[in-house]
Design a protein around this motif. Structure first.
Motif, PDB file in Angstrom:
ATOM      1  N   UNK A 117      24.832  55.892 -52.773  1.00 52.55           N
ATOM      2  CA  UNK A 117      24.783  56.500 -51.433  1.00 52.55           C
ATOM      3  C   UNK A 117      24.683  55.419 -50.358  1.00 52.55           C
ATOM      4  N   UNK A 118      23.893  54.403 -50.603  1.00 52.51           N
ATOM      5  CA  UNK A 118      23.763  53.300 -49.639  1.00 52.51           C
ATOM      6  C   UNK A 118      25.094  52.590 -49.443  1.00 52.51           C
ATOM      7  N   UNK A 119      25.819  52.372 -50.527  1.00 52.24           N
ATOM      8  CA  UNK A 119      27.116  51.701 -50.443  1.00 52.24           C
ATOM      9  C   UNK A 119      28.078  52.507 -49.569  1.00 52.24           C
ATOM     10  N   UNK A 120      28.165  53.807 -49.793  1.00 54.80           N
ATOM     11  CA  UNK A 120      29.038  54.644 -48.969  1.00 54.80           C
ATOM     12  C   UNK A 120      28.549  54.704 -47.521  1.00 54.80           C
ATOM     13  N   UNK A 121      27.247  54.790 -47.330  1.00 51.77           N
ATOM     14  CA  UNK A 121      26.705  54.853 -45.973  1.00 51.77           C
ATOM     15  C   UNK A 121      26.951  53.580 -45.192  1.00 51.77           C
ATOM     16  N   UNK A 122      26.730  52.439 -45.819  1.00 53.17           N
ATOM     17  CA  UNK A 122      26.929  51.166 -45.129  1.00 53.17           C
ATOM     18  C   UNK A 122      28.405  50.937 -44.827  1.00 53.17           C
ATOM     19  N   UNK A 123      29.274  51.192 -45.799  1.00 53.96           N
ATOM     20  CA  UNK A 123      30.702  50.975 -45.563  1.00 53.96           C
ATOM     21  C   UNK A 123      31.232  51.916 -44.481  1.00 53.96           C
ATOM     22  N   UNK A 124      30.777  53.149 -44.481  1.00 49.81           N
ATOM     23  CA  UNK A 124      31.193  54.083 -43.433  1.00 49.81           C
ATOM     24  C   UNK A 124      30.698  53.620 -42.065  1.00 49.81           C
ATOM     25  N   UNK A 125      29.470  53.146 -42.002  1.00 47.20           N
ATOM     26  CA  UNK A 125      28.919  52.645 -40.744  1.00 47.20           C
ATOM     27  C   UNK A 125      29.665  51.431 -40.225  1.00 47.20           C
ATOM     28  N   UNK A 126      30.018  50.504 -41.116  1.00 46.67           N
ATOM     29  CA  UNK A 126      30.750  49.303 -40.707  1.00 46.67           C
ATOM     30  C   UNK A 126      32.128  49.678 -40.179  1.00 46.67           C
ATOM     31  N   UNK A 127      32.823  50.563 -40.882  1.00 44.57           N
ATOM     32  CA  UNK A 127      34.157  50.979 -40.436  1.00 44.57           C
ATOM     33  C   UNK A 127      34.075  51.696 -39.091  1.00 44.57           C
ATOM     34  N   UNK A 128      33.107  52.581 -38.939  1.00 45.89           N
ATOM     35  CA  UNK A 128      32.950  53.296 -37.659  1.00 45.89           C
ATOM     36  C   UNK A 128      32.617  52.325 -36.538  1.00 45.89           C
ATOM     37  N   UNK A 129      31.794  51.338 -36.813  1.00 43.15           N
ATOM     38  CA  UNK A 129      31.424  50.351 -35.799  1.00 43.15           C
ATOM     39  C   UNK A 129      32.635  49.529 -35.370  1.00 43.15           C
ATOM     40  N   UNK A 130      33.453  49.110 -36.320  1.00 46.52           N
ATOM     41  CA  UNK A 130      34.642  48.323 -35.986  1.00 46.52           C
ATOM     42  C   UNK A 130      35.628  49.131 -35.149  1.00 46.52           C
ATOM     43  N   UNK A 131      35.855  50.371 -35.540  1.00 37.31           N
ATOM     44  CA  UNK A 131      36.786  51.222 -34.787  1.00 37.31           C
ATOM     45  C   UNK A 131      36.245  51.488 -33.389  1.00 37.31           C
ATOM     46  N   UNK A 132      34.967  51.789 -33.313  1.00 37.10           N
ATOM     47  CA  UNK A 132      34.344  52.055 -32.013  1.00 37.10           C
ATOM     48  C   UNK A 132      34.406  50.831 -31.108  1.00 37.10           C
ATOM     49  N   UNK A 133      34.144  49.672 -31.663  1.00 38.73           N
ATOM     50  CA  UNK A 133      34.174  48.439 -30.873  1.00 38.73           C
ATOM     51  C   UNK A 133      35.575  48.140 -30.372  1.00 38.73           C
ATOM     52  N   UNK A 134      36.577  48.376 -31.214  1.00 41.90           N
ATOM     53  CA  UNK A 134      37.959  48.133 -30.803  1.00 41.90           C
ATOM     54  C   UNK A 134      38.348  49.050 -29.645  1.00 41.90           C
ATOM     55  N   UNK A 135      38.024  50.344 -29.755  1.00 44.02           N
ATOM     56  CA  UNK A 135      38.356  51.275 -28.676  1.00 44.02           C
ATOM     57  C   UNK A 135      37.543  50.988 -27.423  1.00 44.02           C
ATOM     58  N   UNK A 136      36.294  50.592 -27.576  1.00 45.58           N
ATOM     59  CA  UNK A 136      35.460  50.278 -26.417  1.00 45.58           C
ATOM     60  C   UNK A 136      35.998  49.067 -25.686  1.00 45.58           C
ATOM     61  N   UNK A 137      36.403  48.034 -26.415  1.00 38.95           N
ATOM     62  CA  UNK A 137      36.960  46.842 -25.783  1.00 38.95           C
ATOM     63  C   UNK A 137      38.264  47.150 -25.071  1.00 38.95           C
ATOM     64  N   UNK A 138      39.105  47.978 -25.677  1.00 37.24           N
ATOM     65  CA  UNK A 138      40.380  48.334 -25.055  1.00 37.24           C
ATOM     66  C   UNK A 138      40.151  49.119 -23.769  1.00 37.24           C
TER      67      UNK A 138
END
Length: 111
Positions: A35-56
């Motif tokens: 569960x931790x592995x899925x939670x962390x990977x999902x959080x990292x992916x969401x953070x990267x996508x969010x950061x990309x859209x926020x910067x744009x």
């Protein structure tokens, strides 16, 4: 304790389950790691996508969008044109305000 860990991690009870307390402890640890592995990977992916859209969106709203030299020259030319048109409109407004007001008969003649 086993059924609460199995339910909490939503792995289900299944037909095969550990019988010994040590096996159940290892299974619970593996469940939590999964569960931790899925939670962390999902959080990292969401953070990267969010950061990309926020910067744009930040670049667009602050006017720091990268433009080539052709677009920069065209933008400068458009700004000059707008400045010239504004001065022409101001000149026409001045000329119109200095003209005498026309009566209804004269207005109908212009139409």
């Amino acid at each position: 304790l086993w059924w609460s860990a199995a339910t909490m991690t939503t792995v289900g009870y299944g037909d095969v389950l550990p019988v010994s307390p040590g096996g159940r402890a290892v299974a619970i640890i593996v469940m939590l790691i999964g569960i931790s592995l899925f939670g962390i990977s999902t959080g990292v992916i969401a953070s990267l996508v969010s950061e990309k859209f926020l910067n744009a969106s930040t670049e667009q709203t602050q006017g720091r969008v990268a433009v080539g030299p052709e677009l920069s020259e065209e933008l400068s030319a458009l700004r000059r044109d707008v400045k010239q048109l504004r001065s022409q409109v101001a000149d026409l407004n001045t000329r119109l305000s200095s003209m005498p007001e026309r009566g209804p008969e004269q207005r109908e003649a212009l139409v």
